[in-house]
Design a protein around this motif. Sequence first.
Motif, PDB file in Angstrom:
ATOM      1  N   GLY A 184       0.831  -1.194   0.000  1.00  0.00           N
ATOM      2  CA  GLY A 184       0.000   0.000   0.000  1.00  0.00           C
ATOM      3  C   GLY A 184       0.867   1.246   0.000  1.00  0.00           C
ATOM      4  N   ALA A 185       0.552   2.189  -0.861  1.00  0.00           N
ATOM      5  CA  ALA A 185       1.363   3.411  -0.973  1.00  0.00           C
ATOM      6  C   ALA A 185       0.943   4.411   0.101  1.00  0.00           C
ATOM      7  CB  ALA A 185       1.218   4.012  -2.377  1.00  0.00           C
ATOM      8  N   ASP A 186       1.332   4.135   1.352  1.00  0.00           N
ATOM      9  CA  ASP A 186       1.089   5.042   2.472  1.00  0.00           C
ATOM     10  C   ASP A 186       2.356   5.862   2.676  1.00  0.00           C
ATOM     11  OD1 ASP A 186      -1.351   3.750   2.795  1.00  0.00           O
ATOM     12  OD2 ASP A 186      -0.576   2.371   4.306  1.00  0.00           O
ATOM     13  N   LEU A 187       2.285   7.147   2.403  1.00  0.00           N
ATOM     14  CA  LEU A 187       3.481   7.979   2.348  1.00  0.00           C
ATOM     15  C   LEU A 187       3.287   9.282   3.116  1.00  0.00           C
ATOM     16  CD1 LEU A 187       4.048   7.661  -1.512  1.00  0.00           C
ATOM     17  CD2 LEU A 187       5.177   6.300   0.266  1.00  0.00           C
ATOM     18  N   VAL A 188       4.363   9.774   3.691  1.00  0.00           N
ATOM     19  CA  VAL A 188       4.391  11.096   4.305  1.00  0.00           C
ATOM     20  C   VAL A 188       5.590  11.845   3.751  1.00  0.00           C
ATOM     21  CG1 VAL A 188       4.594  12.419   6.448  1.00  0.00           C
ATOM     22  CG2 VAL A 188       3.300  10.287   6.436  1.00  0.00           C
ATOM     23  N   LEU A 189       5.360  13.023   3.202  1.00  0.00           N
ATOM     24  CA  LEU A 189       6.421  13.869   2.694  1.00  0.00           C
ATOM     25  C   LEU A 189       6.709  14.938   3.737  1.00  0.00           C
ATOM     26  CD1 LEU A 189       8.298  14.830   0.380  1.00  0.00           C
ATOM     27  CD2 LEU A 189       6.359  16.178  -0.477  1.00  0.00           C
ATOM     28  N   PHE A 190       7.926  14.938   4.289  1.00  0.00           N
ATOM     29  CA  PHE A 190       8.246  15.893   5.349  1.00  0.00           C
ATOM     30  C   PHE A 190       9.669  16.417   5.187  1.00  0.00           C
ATOM     31  CE2 PHE A 190       9.649  11.809   7.032  1.00  0.00           C
ATOM     32  CZ  PHE A 190      10.864  12.107   7.637  1.00  0.00           C
ATOM     33  N   ASP A 191       9.900  17.582   5.787  1.00  0.00           N
ATOM     34  CA  ASP A 191      11.213  18.204   5.797  1.00  0.00           C
ATOM     35  C   ASP A 191      11.899  17.842   7.113  1.00  0.00           C
ATOM     36  OD1 ASP A 191      13.447  19.811   5.916  1.00  0.00           O
ATOM     37  OD2 ASP A 191      12.398  21.684   5.475  1.00  0.00           O
ATOM     38  N   PRO A 192      12.992  17.084   7.105  1.00  0.00           N
ATOM     39  CA  PRO A 192      13.643  16.677   8.348  1.00  0.00           C
ATOM     40  C   PRO A 192      14.113  17.848   9.207  1.00  0.00           C
ATOM     41  CG  PRO A 192      14.482  15.402   6.488  1.00  0.00           C
ATOM     42  CD  PRO A 192      13.665  16.514   5.916  1.00  0.00           C
ATOM     43  N   GLU A 193      14.348  19.013   8.585  1.00  0.00           N
ATOM     44  CA  GLU A 193      14.847  20.166   9.336  1.00  0.00           C
ATOM     45  C   GLU A 193      13.759  20.919  10.078  1.00  0.00           C
ATOM     46  OE1 GLU A 193      18.047  20.829   9.708  1.00  0.00           O
ATOM     47  OE2 GLU A 193      18.415  19.006   8.537  1.00  0.00           O
ATOM     48  N   THR A 194      12.506  20.715   9.683  1.00  0.00           N
ATOM     49  CA  THR A 194      11.418  21.472  10.319  1.00  0.00           C
ATOM     50  C   THR A 194      10.285  20.606  10.837  1.00  0.00           C
ATOM     51  OG1 THR A 194      10.314  21.812   8.175  1.00  0.00           O
ATOM     52  CG2 THR A 194      11.890  23.504   8.893  1.00  0.00           C
ATOM     53  N   VAL A 195      10.319  19.304  10.589  1.00  0.00           N
ATOM     54  CA  VAL A 195       9.212  18.444  10.983  1.00  0.00           C
ATOM     55  C   VAL A 195       9.001  18.510  12.495  1.00  0.00           C
ATOM     56  CG1 VAL A 195      10.628  16.348  11.290  1.00  0.00           C
ATOM     57  CG2 VAL A 195       8.193  16.152  10.670  1.00  0.00           C
ATOM     58  N   GLY A 196       7.750  18.461  12.892  1.00  0.00           N
ATOM     59  CA  GLY A 196       7.413  18.515  14.310  1.00  0.00           C
ATOM     60  C   GLY A 196       5.921  18.703  14.473  1.00  0.00           C
ATOM     61  N   VAL A 197       5.521  19.072  15.683  1.00  0.00           N
ATOM     62  CA  VAL A 197       4.105  19.253  15.983  1.00  0.00           C
ATOM     63  C   VAL A 197       3.952  20.525  16.810  1.00  0.00           C
ATOM     64  CG1 VAL A 197       4.197  17.839  18.082  1.00  0.00           C
ATOM     65  CG2 VAL A 197       2.037  18.078  16.846  1.00  0.00           C
ATOM     66  N   SER A 198       2.845  21.217  16.602  1.00  0.00           N
ATOM     67  CA  SER A 198       2.629  22.501  17.268  1.00  0.00           C
ATOM     68  C   SER A 198       2.299  22.299  18.743  1.00  0.00           C
ATOM     69  CB  SER A 198       1.476  23.254  16.600  1.00  0.00           C
ATOM     70  OG  SER A 198       0.237  22.688  16.962  1.00  0.00           O
ATOM     71  N   GLY A 199       2.263  23.411  19.470  1.00  0.00           N
ATOM     72  CA  GLY A 199       1.735  23.383  20.815  1.00  0.00           C
ATOM     73  C   GLY A 199       0.229  23.214  20.778  1.00  0.00           C
ATOM     74  N   LEU A 200      -0.366  23.172  21.937  1.00  0.00           N
ATOM     75  CA  LEU A 200      -1.810  22.963  22.022  1.00  0.00           C
ATOM     76  C   LEU A 200      -2.582  24.179  21.528  1.00  0.00           C
ATOM     77  CD1 LEU A 200      -1.873  21.291  25.512  1.00  0.00           C
ATOM     78  CD2 LEU A 200      -2.666  20.221  23.411  1.00  0.00           C
ATOM     79  N   GLU A 201      -3.665  23.910  20.830  1.00  0.00           N
ATOM     80  CA  GLU A 201      -4.580  24.949  20.398  1.00  0.00           C
ATOM     81  C   GLU A 201      -5.994  24.517  20.760  1.00  0.00           C
ATOM     82  OE1 GLU A 201      -4.148  25.895  16.278  1.00  0.00           O
ATOM     83  OE2 GLU A 201      -1.967  25.720  16.324  1.00  0.00           O
ATOM     84  N   ARG A 202      -6.794  25.445  21.261  1.00  0.00           N
ATOM     85  CA  ARG A 202      -8.190  25.139  21.591  1.00  0.00           C
ATOM     86  C   ARG A 202      -9.093  25.603  20.449  1.00  0.00           C
ATOM     87  NH1 ARG A 202     -10.763  23.578  26.037  1.00  0.00           N
ATOM     88  NH2 ARG A 202      -8.890  23.849  27.306  1.00  0.00           N
ATOM     89  N   ARG A 203      -9.944  24.708  20.013  1.00  0.00           N
ATOM     90  CA  ARG A 203     -10.852  25.023  18.910  1.00  0.00           C
ATOM     91  C   ARG A 203     -12.287  24.753  19.347  1.00  0.00           C
ATOM     92  NH1 ARG A 203      -9.629  22.526  13.091  1.00  0.00           N
ATOM     93  NH2 ARG A 203      -8.006  24.136  13.232  1.00  0.00           N
ATOM     94  N   GLY A 209     -21.234  24.236  20.556  1.00  0.00           N
ATOM     95  CA  GLY A 209     -20.185  25.185  20.897  1.00  0.00           C
ATOM     96  C   GLY A 209     -19.105  24.627  21.787  1.00  0.00           C
ATOM     97  N   GLY A 210     -19.052  23.306  21.918  1.00  0.00           N
ATOM     98  CA  GLY A 210     -18.027  22.675  22.741  1.00  0.00           C
ATOM     99  C   GLY A 210     -16.638  22.868  22.166  1.00  0.00           C
ATOM    100  N   THR A 211     -15.631  22.785  23.041  1.00  0.00           N
ATOM    101  CA  THR A 211     -14.250  22.986  22.611  1.00  0.00           C
ATOM    102  C   THR A 211     -13.470  21.675  22.656  1.00  0.00           C
ATOM    103  OG1 THR A 211     -13.494  23.519  24.852  1.00  0.00           O
ATOM    104  CG2 THR A 211     -14.260  25.344  23.475  1.00  0.00           C
ATOM    105  N   ARG A 212     -12.385  21.652  21.903  1.00  0.00           N
ATOM    106  CA  ARG A 212     -11.474  20.521  21.922  1.00  0.00           C
ATOM    107  C   ARG A 212     -10.055  21.033  21.757  1.00  0.00           C
ATOM    108  NH1 ARG A 212     -10.391  18.276  16.218  1.00  0.00           N
ATOM    109  NH2 ARG A 212     -11.217  19.885  14.840  1.00  0.00           N
ATOM    110  N   MET A 213      -9.085  20.210  22.127  1.00  0.00           N
ATOM    111  CA  MET A 213      -7.685  20.559  21.971  1.00  0.00           C
ATOM    112  C   MET A 213      -7.146  19.901  20.712  1.00  0.00           C
ATOM    113  SD  MET A 213      -7.498  22.365  24.679  1.00  0.00           S
ATOM    114  CE  MET A 213      -5.761  22.792  24.604  1.00  0.00           C
TER     115      MET A 213
END
Length: 252
Positions: A184-203, A209-213
């Motif tokens: 199966g062609a399951d692929l992720v294209l990423f930049d090794p120099e910048t890859v990561g995950v953000s801090g928490l955001e509430r939406r 009108g409930g919120t989630r993180m």
Amino acid sequence: MYIHSSCKPLSFDFTLREPYILYSHDAFDRVKAAAPEERAAIYRDSAFRQRLRQNFREPKPGILFHGDWSQVEKDGVPVTQLATDPLDYVFDLPLETQLVAKLFQNDDAGVAPLLKHPAGVIALSDAGAHLIYFCDAGFGLHFLAHWVREQRAFTLEEGVRRLTSDPARKYRIPKRGLIAPGYGADLVLFDPETVGVSGLERRADLPGGGTRMIRRPRGVHGVWVNGLQAHDGVKYVRRQCGSGEVIRTFDP
């Protein structure tokens, strides 16, 4: 037998309006019994704070948070770096201030051997079960950013293997985890120099009108599932139906 090894600190997001990680201390019996609009006054009461300090000095069994304020962050900074008395500092904050308690898997020196163990599987997710309190999605991106790029505990090649073919082999998932004919062609294209995950955001986008993180990917430029693009690095690609499939068989 394999073990799930969490590659990022397990975090508990809370506010003083809903400080669920502290409810097991009896100082919070008053808080739980009070109306929501009365909580700020209770927090300002010196008797409440004295009782909580006593709880921390003599913790009951099964307590989640024992009073180590270096584990609690505001805007990514431990509150011990923001105040001489972190308890007073925290309970002087507005009730809606977002706080994050990183209570488990927060010692890199202790976690690294677990991640490197051949019987380990890199993992961490509650599959969104507690979405109003915390969000630990994106552990693979954190692994690439923290353990591969920053700590250099793994080479990039080994880091990718531990996130792809290694769990596919251990879980006996057929034709997954490699870029190879017939897979199966399951692929992720990423930049090794910048890859990561953000801090928490509430939406606020839940029903009523409930919120989630949430957390946002960084350095990711595309995701493909079975050869069809599912995400372009910014937003999901809308399709009539998804490209995933239910796995019903496993390799022997």
